[in-house]
Design an enzyme around this catalytic site. Structure first.
Site, PDB file in Angstrom:
ATOM      1  N   SER A  14      69.570 -34.569  13.265  1.00 17.57           N
ATOM      2  CA  SER A  14      69.123 -35.974  13.357  1.00 17.57           C
ATOM      3  C   SER A  14      69.190 -36.643  11.982  1.00 17.57           C
ATOM      4  O   SER A  14      69.494 -35.997  10.975  1.00 17.57           O
ATOM      5  CB  SER A  14      67.678 -36.040  13.887  1.00 17.57           C
ATOM      6  OG  SER A  14      66.795 -35.463  12.940  1.00 17.57           O
ATOM      7  N   ILE A  16      69.330 -38.373   8.471  1.00 20.79           N
ATOM      8  CA  ILE A  16      70.222 -38.389   7.311  1.00 20.79           C
ATOM      9  C   ILE A  16      71.257 -37.256   7.405  1.00 20.79           C
ATOM     10  O   ILE A  16      72.444 -37.465   7.133  1.00 20.79           O
ATOM     11  CB  ILE A  16      69.387 -38.282   6.005  1.00 20.79           C
ATOM     12  CG1 ILE A  16      68.557 -39.577   5.823  1.00 20.79           C
ATOM     13  CG2 ILE A  16      70.270 -38.028   4.794  1.00 20.79           C
ATOM     14  CD1 ILE A  16      67.557 -39.537   4.675  1.00 20.79           C
ATOM     15  N   SER A 132      64.456 -37.057  -3.177  1.00 22.07           N
ATOM     16  CA  SER A 132      63.845 -38.328  -2.759  1.00 22.07           C
ATOM     17  C   SER A 132      63.542 -39.086  -4.031  1.00 22.07           C
ATOM     18  O   SER A 132      63.336 -38.468  -5.090  1.00 22.07           O
ATOM     19  CB  SER A 132      62.548 -38.051  -1.999  1.00 22.07           C
ATOM     20  OG  SER A 132      61.784 -39.244  -1.893  1.00 22.07           O
ATOM     21  N   TYR A 145      54.337 -33.851  -0.826  1.00 23.37           N
ATOM     22  CA  TYR A 145      55.749 -34.193  -0.613  1.00 23.37           C
ATOM     23  C   TYR A 145      56.399 -34.533  -1.959  1.00 23.37           C
ATOM     24  O   TYR A 145      57.480 -34.031  -2.280  1.00 23.37           O
ATOM     25  CB  TYR A 145      55.852 -35.372   0.362  1.00 23.37           C
ATOM     26  CG  TYR A 145      57.271 -35.792   0.660  1.00 23.37           C
ATOM     27  CD1 TYR A 145      58.085 -35.006   1.464  1.00 23.37           C
ATOM     28  CD2 TYR A 145      57.804 -36.960   0.118  1.00 23.37           C
ATOM     29  CE1 TYR A 145      59.395 -35.386   1.737  1.00 23.37           C
ATOM     30  CE2 TYR A 145      59.106 -37.345   0.382  1.00 23.37           C
ATOM     31  CZ  TYR A 145      59.896 -36.557   1.189  1.00 23.37           C
ATOM     32  OH  TYR A 145      61.195 -36.920   1.450  1.00 23.37           O
ATOM     33  N   LYS A 149      59.510 -32.527  -3.863  1.00 25.18           N
ATOM     34  CA  LYS A 149      60.773 -33.175  -4.231  1.00 25.18           C
ATOM     35  C   LYS A 149      60.978 -33.178  -5.756  1.00 25.18           C
ATOM     36  O   LYS A 149      62.114 -33.166  -6.226  1.00 25.18           O
ATOM     37  CB  LYS A 149      60.832 -34.594  -3.662  1.00 25.18           C
ATOM     38  CG  LYS A 149      60.907 -34.624  -2.131  1.00 25.18           C
ATOM     39  CD  LYS A 149      62.208 -33.999  -1.607  1.00 25.18           C
ATOM     40  CE  LYS A 149      62.380 -34.171  -0.117  1.00 25.18           C
ATOM     41  NZ  LYS A 149      63.642 -33.631   0.400  1.00 25.18           N
TER      42      LYS A 149
END
Ligand code: NDP
Length: 277
Positions: A14, A16, A132, A145, A149
């Site tokens: 799904s 990206i 990100s 998160y 990253k």
């Protein structure tokens, strides 16, 4: 076996990852995607290998199978990842922190360890990690998160130095808000505290609005293709206007300006509470 360049994209069921897989197919690569479920879902021309990036044996088996099938892997795109719905750092247990790092960071470590020996023996290869913009600029209520990253960014920097002498280049692509299933797939914090309820509602509203007006996944896919094709790839590419602006501010604006800007963007107070002493 064929003569096309072979690309492997993790998390291609799904969002990206799926957009990257399609973009690479259109550019002439022979593309394989991965999903924990395997089977269908990656779209036309993209077989999905069953692979869980949190499982050493699953990673090794999938890479072995692909090498048996194609004899080579030219490009690895490490894309699989997830986030936690807006929450204060102390609202996630250590177990939840481990789960985030297990996929977002150690997943990349596992994939890299499995693929690099093969690329190194051929003296050629590209690895593109989907980080990100939050791996460059951290924001509140997304601490784990952001930390995962940032780990991706640091790992990619070091790896690119090490591997370029073996003909392999490593790049990290840093998207901003992108319209995908990402939010739906967010984990809920597993140690919620009432004290953060009001701020959670406020920040969630801001993040939802930003997601709704975010770029489409094709924007990220285009940047990945650009990085894959570049004769001399950069270490970092941003994807999308907002990510580019944040990266610019991070590099050139005074730290205090960025700090205030982040709080304003999330509609948080910008003044410190008066100090007791
Ligand atoms: P989606 O939730 O749409 O896609 C996530 C993909 O990761 C799925 O294909 C899922 O596959 C796969 N995945 C999750 N866990 C694992 C696992 N343990 N092993 C293998 N595959 C796994 O989100 P996005 O497309 O938005 O996210 C893709 C990447 O982009 C992530 O790394 C995310 O952090 C990053 N990103 C996203 C942004 C956004 O705003 N959307 C912004 C910046 C970065 P399956 O469930 O089939 O196993």
């Amino acid at each position: 076996m064929n003569n096309k360049r072979v690309a492997l994209v993790t998390g291609a069921s799904s969002g990206i990852g799926e957009a990257i897989a399609h973009k690479l197919v259109a550019a002439g690569y022979s593309v394989y995607g991965t999903s924990r479920r395997g089977g269908a879902g990656g779209g036309e021309g993209v077989p999905l290998l069953k692979l869980d990036v949190t499982d050493d044996a699953s990673v090794e088996a999938a890479i072995e199978a692909l090498l048996r099938l194609e004899g080579r892997i030219d490009l690895l795109v490490n894309n699989a990842g997830f986030g936690i719905a807006p929450a204060a750092a102390e609202e996630s247990t250590v177990e939840q922190a481990k789960a985030v790092f297990d996929t977002n960071f150690l997943g990349i470590v596992r994939m890299t360890r499995a693929v690099v020996p093969h690329m190194r023996s051929r003296g050629d290869g590209r690895i593109i990690n989907i980080g990100s913009i939050l791996g460059v600029v951290a924001v509140p209520y997304a601490a784990l998160y952001c930390a995962s990253k940032h780990a991706v960014d640091g790992y990619s920097q070091a790896l690119d130095h090490e591997l370029r002498t073996h003909g392999i280049r490593v790049t990290v692509v840093e998207p901003g808000y992108t319209k995908t299933q990402f939010e739906t797939n967010n984990l809920q914090p597993d140690a919620k505290l009432d004290v953060y309820e009001a701020i959670r509602v406020k920040v969630t509203k801001v993040v939802n609005q930003a997601m709704a007006t975010g770029d489409g996944p094709d924007v990220v896919a285009e940047v990945v293709l650009q990085a894959a094709r570049a004769e001399r790839p950069k270490l970092r590419y941003t994807a999308g206007k907002a990510a580019g602006q944040l990266q610019f501010l991070r590099s050139f604006a005074p730290a205090r300006l960025l700090d205030t800007g982040i709080r304003k963007a999330l509609k948080l107070d910008t003044k410190l509470p008066s100090q007791a002493h």
